[in-house]
Design a protein around this motif. Structure first.
Motif, mmCIF file in Angstrom:
data_model
loop_
_atom_site.group_PDB
_atom_site.id
_atom_site.type_symbol
_atom_site.label_atom_id
_atom_site.label_comp_id
_atom_site.label_asym_id
_atom_site.label_seq_id
_atom_site.Cartn_x
_atom_site.Cartn_y
_atom_site.Cartn_z
ATOM 1 N N THR A 80 -3.840 3.122 -7.512
ATOM 2 C CA THR A 80 -4.454 3.679 -8.716
ATOM 3 C C THR A 80 -3.416 3.796 -9.830
ATOM 4 O OG1 THR A 80 -4.042 5.926 -7.945
ATOM 5 C CG2 THR A 80 -6.183 4.972 -7.410
ATOM 6 N N PRO A 81 -3.887 3.747 -11.074
ATOM 7 C CA PRO A 81 -2.949 3.867 -12.190
ATOM 8 C C PRO A 81 -2.336 5.261 -12.243
ATOM 9 C CG PRO A 81 -5.220 3.871 -12.984
ATOM 10 C CD PRO A 81 -5.266 3.607 -11.507
ATOM 11 N N GLY A 82 -1.105 5.321 -12.663
ATOM 12 C CA GLY A 82 -0.445 6.605 -12.844
ATOM 13 C C GLY A 82 -0.029 7.293 -11.562
ATOM 14 N N THR A 126 -1.828 8.512 -9.200
ATOM 15 C CA THR A 126 -2.766 9.502 -8.683
ATOM 16 C C THR A 126 -3.258 9.037 -7.316
ATOM 17 O OG1 THR A 126 -3.495 9.987 -10.918
ATOM 18 C CG2 THR A 126 -4.946 10.703 -9.137
ATOM 19 N N THR A 147 -9.681 -3.475 -4.706
ATOM 20 C CA THR A 147 -9.516 -3.874 -6.102
ATOM 21 C C THR A 147 -10.807 -3.629 -6.885
ATOM 22 O OG1 THR A 147 -7.864 -5.520 -5.496
ATOM 23 C CG2 THR A 147 -8.928 -5.816 -7.620
ATOM 24 N N VAL A 168 -11.239 0.181 -7.579
ATOM 25 C CA VAL A 168 -10.348 0.638 -8.647
ATOM 26 C C VAL A 168 -10.856 0.139 -10.003
ATOM 27 C CG1 VAL A 168 -8.003 0.467 -9.581
ATOM 28 C CG2 VAL A 168 -8.349 0.912 -7.146
ATOM 29 N N ARG A 218 -11.944 2.533 -13.124
ATOM 30 C CA ARG A 218 -11.342 2.426 -14.460
ATOM 31 C C ARG A 218 -12.423 2.243 -15.518
ATOM 32 N NH1 ARG A 218 -6.466 -1.572 -12.775
ATOM 33 N NH2 ARG A 218 -5.032 0.039 -12.085
ATOM 34 N N ARG A 242 -13.281 4.776 -18.614
ATOM 35 C CA ARG A 242 -13.327 4.366 -20.025
ATOM 36 C C ARG A 242 -14.670 4.733 -20.651
ATOM 37 N NH1 ARG A 242 -10.538 -0.148 -17.944
ATOM 38 N NH2 ARG A 242 -12.476 -1.335 -17.819
#
Length: 135
Positions: free
Chosen positions: A86-88, A90, A112, A115, A119, A123
């Motif tokens: 995961t981004p960041g 987390t 994938t 995730v 995302r 958004r």
């Protein structure tokens, strides 16, 4: 619940093992989070799969929470909780069936996709929040 003399069912066994793994406080936190999620789902409400927002409900308990939800939803214990990139940084996980562990390419594709959808949802939620605030 089982009657006297009856063998413990799958959920009973799972919960007994979870209590041993987690200890009393961790077990209670996981069960309460799962109960709250089940109430929301049963009422037709959207549910964010998350536990309490404090440091006491860290990654270990979050994984157990997801595993318990998987048992409650599927009635099986043959699932696996796998990490998601995961981004960041987390922590994130997916609950998958056993056959995906035997096919790394398929597991990668599933993770994938999860995730990417998360995302996209984030958004969309952020855009709706900005529209609401501006409105």
């Amino acid at each position: 619940m089982n009657t006297q003399g009856e063998a413990p069912d799958l959920l009973d066994l799972y919960l007994r093992e979870a209590r041993i793994r987690l200890g009393p406080a961790g077990f209670e936190a996981v069960v309460r989070a799962a109960e709250a999620t089940c109430v929301l789902l049963a009422g037709g409400q959207p549910a964010t799969l998350a536990g309490p927002d404090d440091d006491g409900f860290g990654p270990r308990l979050q994984r157990e929470y997801l595993a318990l939800l998987a048992v409650l939803i599927t009635g099986r214990t043959d699932h696996h909780v796998v990490p998601l990139a995961t981004p960041g940084g987390t922590p994130g996980w997916a609950v998958v069936e056993d056959h995906l562990l035997k096919d790394p390419a398929a597991l990668h594709d599933v993770c994938t996709g999860i995730v990417a959808r998360a995302r996209s949802s984030a958004r969309t939620a952020a855009a709706l929040e900005r529209m609401w605030d501006a409105g």
